[in-house]
Motif scaffolding. Structure first.
Motif, PDB file in Angstrom:
ATOM      1  N   TRP A  88       0.827  -1.213   0.000  1.00 35.87           N
ATOM      2  CA  TRP A  88       0.000   0.000   0.000  1.00 35.87           C
ATOM      3  C   TRP A  88       0.856   1.256   0.000  1.00 35.87           C
ATOM      4  N   SER A  89       2.035   1.180   0.616  1.00 38.15           N
ATOM      5  CA  SER A  89       2.925   2.340   0.686  1.00 38.15           C
ATOM      6  C   SER A  89       3.475   2.734  -0.677  1.00 38.15           C
ATOM      7  N   THR A  90       3.496   1.793  -1.612  1.00 40.20           N
ATOM      8  CA  THR A  90       4.004   2.126  -2.941  1.00 40.20           C
ATOM      9  C   THR A  90       3.027   2.972  -3.736  1.00 40.20           C
ATOM     10  N   GLY A  91       1.814   3.187  -3.210  1.00 41.26           N
ATOM     11  CA  GLY A  91       0.836   3.996  -3.937  1.00 41.26           C
ATOM     12  C   GLY A  91       1.324   5.403  -4.197  1.00 41.26           C
ATOM     13  N   PHE A  92       1.978   6.017  -3.187  1.00 37.80           N
ATOM     14  CA  PHE A  92       2.487   7.366  -3.374  1.00 37.80           C
ATOM     15  C   PHE A  92       3.688   7.372  -4.322  1.00 37.80           C
TER      16      PHE A  92
ATOM     17  N   MET B 219       1.036   3.188   9.338  1.00 36.80           N
ATOM     18  CA  MET B 219       2.384   2.787   8.950  1.00 36.80           C
ATOM     19  C   MET B 219       2.706   3.118   7.498  1.00 36.80           C
ATOM     20  N   VAL B 220       1.696   3.535   6.726  1.00 38.54           N
ATOM     21  CA  VAL B 220       1.924   3.777   5.301  1.00 38.54           C
ATOM     22  C   VAL B 220       2.826   4.992   5.062  1.00 38.54           C
TER      23      VAL B 220
ATOM     24  N   PRO C 283       5.128   6.511   7.032  1.00 40.83           N
ATOM     25  CA  PRO C 283       6.528   6.237   7.373  1.00 40.83           C
ATOM     26  C   PRO C 283       7.216   5.286   6.402  1.00 40.83           C
ATOM     27  N   THR C 284       6.508   4.247   5.992  1.00 41.60           N
ATOM     28  CA  THR C 284       7.089   3.298   5.045  1.00 41.60           C
ATOM     29  C   THR C 284       7.344   3.963   3.703  1.00 41.60           C
ATOM     30  N   THR C 285       6.396   4.821   3.273  1.00 38.97           N
ATOM     31  CA  THR C 285       6.573   5.557   2.019  1.00 38.97           C
ATOM     32  C   THR C 285       7.788   6.478   2.100  1.00 38.97           C
ATOM     33  N   ALA C 286       7.973   7.136   3.258  1.00 37.98           N
ATOM     34  CA  ALA C 286       9.121   8.033   3.429  1.00 37.98           C
ATOM     35  C   ALA C 286      10.432   7.282   3.274  1.00 37.98           C
ATOM     36  N   ILE C 287      10.490   6.072   3.825  1.00 40.12           N
ATOM     37  CA  ILE C 287      11.708   5.263   3.699  1.00 40.12           C
ATOM     38  C   ILE C 287      11.920   4.842   2.252  1.00 40.12           C
TER      39      ILE C 287
END
Length: 302
Positions: A22-26, A261-262, A264-268
């Motif tokens: 889900w974090s890869t959406g951004f 958690m999305v 923070p994970t996207t930021a990384i």
């Protein structure tokens, strides 16, 4: 009958896999947004996803929902969780809102979910949101604010806030919140492939006229094709399917807390892929968010 060890391991890993996907959406939005208007991109994404699901359903002889009521309930969740949520986020960012502010607005979802659950279950004798979970929700939101703070203070996010993009972001927030609660309440267990297809059909029907009204056209190139391919295979077939399963199997407050958690994970991921700055505040916010989520999802002691 108890689950097999392999099934148990997968069920425990499912939330982590969901957050990663889900974090890869951004990230996809950064690749695809410059070359496609939001609703046109999403319409093609929905159609391609449906075309992937249909042969899979036919070959494996997956059952469709049993009655019209379930078709209706799945359609409502598709409109809310696909067309409303994704359309709102993409339209807000496309019309000038910074990703930090949009992530913060949508990040309020777990708190709204908890408020609704506490209100709706009062006096029913059913367990609502516990004090420990409330503490976890507030810690998670504080961590989220720390993660996106540098984006909020750089100027670009706040300088382009308008009534229009704010309405898109708030619409996305309420769409994903109401959609999650609605699915948990009304959607009966159903194969995730046929359920997702019904949801995508409803989202495509709603998105079609919005895409037709957009003045821009899609500029196809390798970057846009890659963004579209991952949106279909990773985000829809993978991420949306996992979200459907998690909602069906878990408590609404616990599932929605994973959304914390999305960012923070996207930021990384953005730091690894694009070299975006990652600060001490970001790392501290990530740790605080993880602590908050752990408090929400931790099972109560017997």
């Amino acid at each position: 009958m108890s689950d097999s060890p392999e099934t148990t391991v997968w069920l425990r890993a499912m939330p982590v896999v969901f957050v990663l996907i889900w974090s890869t959406g951004f990230i996809v939005a950064r690749y695809g947004m410059p070359y496609a208007p939001p609703f046109s991109f999403l319409l093609v994404r929905y159609i391609c996803s449906i075309l992937c699901f249909l042969p899979w359903i036919v070959l494996t002889r997956v059952a469709w929902p049993r009655d019209r009521a379930q078709w209706l309930h799945l359609s409502v969740t598709g409109i809310l969780m696909h067309a409303g949520y994704l359309g709102g986020v993409w339209a807000a960012v496309k019309s000038g809102m910074g990703s930090g502010l949009s992530a913060l607005i949508v990040g309020i979802q777990p708190v709204l979910t908890a408020i609704w659950l506490s209100w709706s279950l009062r006096g029913s004798g059913q367990p609502g949101v516990t004090p420990r979970q409330w503490g976890g929700l507030l810690l998670g939101f504080a961590g989220l604010l720390m993660v996106v703070w540098h984006k909020l203070t750089m100027g670009s996010a706040l300088d382009h806030v308008t009534p229009v993009n704010m309405a898109f972001a708030i619409g996305a927030l309420f769409s994903i919140t109401v959609g999650t609660l609605y699915q948990k309440r009304f959607v009966q267990p159903c194969d995730v492939r046929s359920a997702n297809t019904v949801q995508l059909l409803a989202a495509a029907v709603l998105t079609l006229p919005l895409a037709w009204l957009e003045p821009e056209t899609m500029q196809w190139n390798l970057q846009l094709v890659g963004a579209m391919a991952w949106s279909v295979l990773g985000l829809t077939l993978g991420g949306s399917s996992l979200l459907y399963i998690l909602i069906q199997r878990g408590a609404a407050a616990s599932v929605t807390s994973l959304m914390y958690m999305v960012p923070p994970t996207t930021a990384i991921m953005a730091w690894v892929l694009f070299g975006e700055t990652i600060t001490v505040l970001t790392l501290a916010g990530t740790a605080l968010t993880a602590l908050g989520v752990s408090l929400v999802v931790r099972p109560a002691r017997a």
